[in-house]
Scaffold this motif. Sequence first.
Motif, mmCIF file in Angstrom:
data_model
loop_
_atom_site.group_PDB
_atom_site.id
_atom_site.type_symbol
_atom_site.label_atom_id
_atom_site.label_comp_id
_atom_site.label_asym_id
_atom_site.label_seq_id
_atom_site.Cartn_x
_atom_site.Cartn_y
_atom_site.Cartn_z
ATOM 1 N N ALA A 1 0.794 -1.223 0.000
ATOM 2 C CA ALA A 1 0.000 0.000 0.000
ATOM 3 C C ALA A 1 0.831 1.280 0.000
ATOM 4 C CB ALA A 1 -0.962 -0.008 1.188
ATOM 5 N N GLU B 1 -3.759 -3.295 3.023
ATOM 6 C CA GLU B 1 -4.461 -3.425 1.743
ATOM 7 C C GLU B 1 -5.980 -3.427 1.877
ATOM 8 O OE1 GLU B 1 -2.183 -6.860 0.036
ATOM 9 O OE2 GLU B 1 -1.829 -5.376 -1.536
ATOM 10 N N ASN B 2 -6.470 -3.268 3.093
ATOM 11 C CA ASN B 2 -7.915 -3.174 3.282
ATOM 12 C C ASN B 2 -8.446 -1.913 2.580
ATOM 13 O OD1 ASN B 2 -10.519 -3.520 4.368
ATOM 14 N ND2 ASN B 2 -10.020 -2.160 6.076
ATOM 15 N N ILE B 3 -9.524 -2.077 1.824
ATOM 16 C CA ILE B 3 -10.077 -0.927 1.101
ATOM 17 C C ILE B 3 -11.076 -0.188 1.997
ATOM 18 C CG2 ILE B 3 -11.370 -0.181 -0.952
ATOM 19 C CD1 ILE B 3 -8.734 -1.463 -1.690
ATOM 20 N N ASN C 1 -19.450 -1.133 -4.619
ATOM 21 C CA ASN C 1 -17.998 -1.110 -4.685
ATOM 22 C C ASN C 1 -17.501 0.237 -4.171
ATOM 23 O OD1 ASN C 1 -15.314 -1.015 -5.352
ATOM 24 N ND2 ASN C 1 -15.593 -1.813 -7.441
ATOM 25 N N ARG D 1 0.738 -4.287 -7.743
ATOM 26 C CA ARG D 1 -0.691 -4.580 -7.628
ATOM 27 C C ARG D 1 -1.446 -3.364 -7.120
ATOM 28 N NH1 ARG D 1 -0.587 -10.296 -4.315
ATOM 29 N NH2 ARG D 1 0.891 -11.389 -5.666
ATOM 30 N N SER D 2 -2.632 -3.133 -7.666
ATOM 31 C CA SER D 2 -3.501 -2.099 -7.105
ATOM 32 C C SER D 2 -4.923 -2.632 -7.065
ATOM 33 C CB SER D 2 -3.452 -0.802 -7.904
ATOM 34 O OG SER D 2 -2.664 -0.927 -9.031
ATOM 35 N N ALA D 3 -5.769 -1.918 -6.333
ATOM 36 C CA ALA D 3 -7.091 -2.452 -6.027
ATOM 37 C C ALA D 3 -7.977 -2.629 -7.258
ATOM 38 C CB ALA D 3 -7.774 -1.571 -5.001
ATOM 39 N N MET D 4 -7.986 -1.648 -8.150
ATOM 40 C CA MET D 4 -8.945 -1.697 -9.246
ATOM 41 C C MET D 4 -8.285 -1.890 -10.607
ATOM 42 S SD MET D 4 -12.208 -1.137 -8.278
ATOM 43 C CE MET D 4 -13.107 -0.093 -9.440
ATOM 44 N N ASP E 1 -9.465 3.714 -1.186
ATOM 45 C CA ASP E 1 -8.297 2.955 -1.653
ATOM 46 C C ASP E 1 -7.776 2.105 -0.501
ATOM 47 O OD1 ASP E 1 -5.801 2.213 -3.023
ATOM 48 O OD2 ASP E 1 -6.217 3.909 -4.335
ATOM 49 N N MET E 2 -6.562 1.585 -0.659
ATOM 50 C CA MET E 2 -5.937 0.815 0.407
ATOM 51 C C MET E 2 -5.668 1.744 1.598
ATOM 52 S SD MET E 2 -2.958 -1.165 -1.673
ATOM 53 C CE MET E 2 -3.151 -1.753 -3.334
ATOM 54 N N MET F 1 -14.753 1.618 -4.290
ATOM 55 C CA MET F 1 -13.866 2.360 -5.184
ATOM 56 C C MET F 1 -14.582 2.828 -6.439
ATOM 57 S SD MET F 1 -10.199 0.537 -4.720
ATOM 58 C CE MET F 1 -9.393 1.838 -5.641
#
Lengths: 160, 207
Positions: A25, B63-65, B104, A151-154, B149-150, B106
């Motif tokens: 992150a 990494e939790n959104i 979602n 890596r990224s979330a979307m 985001d993260m 995001m």
Amino acid sequence: MADIVTVGIADLKTVKAPDTLATYALGSCVGVCLYDKEKKIAGLAHIMLPWSSEAVQNIENKRRYADTGIAELIDLMVSQGASAAGMTAKIAGGAKMFSVGSSVFNIGERNIDAVKKVLAGYGIRITAEETGLNFGRTVFFHGDTGIMEVRSAMRETKMV
Amino acid sequence: MSIQSIEQLNETHIDVLREIGNIGSGNAASALAELLQCPTRINVPSVRALDFENAVNYLGGPENIAVGLLVNISGDISGMMLYIFQEDFASRMTERLFGSRIKNLMDMSEMESSLISEVGNIMGASYINAIASLAGMRIDVSVPMLTADMVGAILSVPAVEFAKVGDKVLFIDDSFIIDDSEIKSNMILVPEMRSLDTLFGRLGVSV
């Protein structure tokens, strides 16, 4: 069996093949991945701020800054047998997480700029870059290949 | 003497901040009740000094959104406030007002993100008004800036600010009871150290 070694914020680590470095992150911070292809030694620094000279106080953690952090990473890798002249760099992060104008929020851009200047000062070439924009990134840096996995979330994972 | 870092805050300082938080949360609960049109209460918030890694882990790991809402503070004191809303918190808001959860985080619709911004706005203003009226200060807050985001990436923004003055951040847990069920939100306060001196000075607390 290859291990994954995690690098925290404002920290740095090295591994030898076949191990992998990971930092999670990255937002405005920049992940600097250095690799000596001959020796298969990989290093990763999670840089938080541009220049140590700008520190108001609290500079006991030199790993926070692009200049002192990268210097320490190079020294560490060299002490493990890597050659500074043979190193290449890959960098990721430096995003602008909130879209506004003020300088605080451009810290990502300033971090990228400082990292590039410091690497240029050591004559280390940047061979891949996944920087800027407005999203967080997790980096895996593979010690056996020198490939940086972002890596990224979307978004799709990039292997560079 | 003056306060140079969060580490230097003693129990009395933390108690004062908790009391401010308490009043602020009370205001926030009334404002939320009005927005959501349902009974809303709040428990006494907890205020702690946490380092970056602990704050991130507490918020579900790097990494939790989650949603981050950043508010800048200026005037007699300055700094930034960052609200972290987990998916459940955000969805409970949209569920209550629009009848559906967020699919979602995001990729929120404009209606969803403006509602969440408004909730952040209300909560931010409630805290700041509590500080301003207790200490007799003039404090302005910016329009909240929203991102999803993260958590680790979102927290890097205040982290850069607090890195200049220390390794810890003021971490506030809020727990609301909305419609008889509990939901939590978190706030990170990054005051300029000068501002903490000013604040405690105005409140007559020695530093």
